[in-house]
Design an enzyme around this catalytic site. Structure first.
Site, mmCIF file in Angstrom:
data_model
loop_
_atom_site.group_PDB
_atom_site.id
_atom_site.type_symbol
_atom_site.label_atom_id
_atom_site.label_comp_id
_atom_site.label_asym_id
_atom_site.label_seq_id
_atom_site.Cartn_x
_atom_site.Cartn_y
_atom_site.Cartn_z
ATOM 1 N N GLU A 168 0.831 -1.200 0.000
ATOM 2 C CA GLU A 168 0.000 0.000 0.000
ATOM 3 C C GLU A 168 0.871 1.258 0.000
ATOM 4 O OE1 GLU A 168 -3.905 1.007 2.687
ATOM 5 O OE2 GLU A 168 -2.360 -0.297 3.422
ATOM 6 N N ASP A 191 -12.667 -5.896 5.894
ATOM 7 C CA ASP A 191 -13.339 -7.119 6.375
ATOM 8 C C ASP A 191 -14.247 -6.735 7.524
ATOM 9 O OD1 ASP A 191 -11.792 -7.695 9.077
ATOM 10 O OD2 ASP A 191 -10.310 -7.075 7.601
#
Ligand code: ADE
Length: 250
Positions: free
Chosen positions: A13, A217
């Site tokens: 990232e 999630d």
């Protein structure tokens, strides 16, 4: 002049954010790479925090002490705890809390030793700027951040939320653990492993900060399955777009 520290919770990232820098130099300290350069005309230092509270504490402290950053943005993913949050939504911190800190009976549950508080507030200006940047991107359409395939695969229709973020040295992936945290800290939006530690560092050094977390999630039994794929296909692109927009607005 500002000198912006940008920390990311995942190596891939933050690689995307490092790629935005011009006039780069890389400095290695304590097995960490700090990339110093500019995004547009703004001086920035970008680093992978590493995982967990201790690792992130080391990285944040080095950013402040060795590189003299004036502001810190932390970007990464989190598991959703609050009802209604879905994968792809984005949470910007108002307050950070360590859900695994417990020095009872000396202190109250979650209280930061010798700091006389449970929560660390994020900086209102940086939080507002991050929120505005994300709102701009959402208004342009999520396809401005990620490819259409990922939009379909993850049913991305991001919404922005502000609120409490809880951190601890655990990946939360069971109903039992998520419900325990929620029962004790009912206002928490999402859970991750670094933000509250970085917040404590910034509090002690008096450096303004905010934390931006994309929901990867729902911190239940599906968490691990969702996570890896989401990082590669969505979180990297989100980080790049969000940081670019924030720097434009500063
Ligand atoms: N980061 C992303 N998802 C997480 C989870 N479920 N628990 C802790 N950290 C996370």
């Amino acid at each position: 002049m500002r000198n912006i520290g940008i920390l990311g919770a995942m190596a891939q990232e933050i690689d995307e954010v490092k790629a935005l820098l011009t006039e780069k130099t890389t400095v290695k300290i304590a097995n960490r790479e700090f990339v110093v350069g500019k995004i547009g005309n703004t001086r920035c230092v970008v680093a992978f925090s590493k995982w967990g509270k201790v690792a992130a504490t080391i990285t944040a402290t080095l950013l402040i002490q060795e590189f003299g950053i004036t502001d810190l943005f932390f970007i990464g993913t989190a598991g959703a705890l609050a009802d209604g949050l879905k994968v792809g939504d984005i949470v910007v911190s108002k307050r950070l809390v360590q859900h695994d800190l417990d020095a009872r009976p000396m202190l109250s549950r979650f209280e930061l030793p010798l700091l006389n508080r449970v929560y660390v507030n994020s900086d209102p200006e940086l939080t507002e700027v991050a929120g505005r940047a994300i709102t701009n991107l959402i208004n342009k359409g999520v396809e401005s951040m990620v490819g259409e395939e990922a939009v379909k695969e993850f049913h991305l229709a991001p919404t922005l939320h502000f609120g409490d973020i809880a951190s601890g040295d655990q990946f939360i992936n069971s109903d039992e653990k998520r419900n325990e945290i929620l029962s004790l800290l009912p206002d928490v939006q999402c859970v991750e492993m670094e933000g509250a530690a970085v917040a404590q560092v910034c509090l002690e050094f008096n450096v303004p900060f905010t934390v931006i977390r994309t929901i990867s999630d729902t911190a239940d039994h599906n968490a691990r399955v969702d996570f890896g794929k989401f990082i590669v296909e969505v979180a990297n692109a989100y980080s790049r777009a969000i940081i670019t927009e924030i720097i434009n607005l500063l």
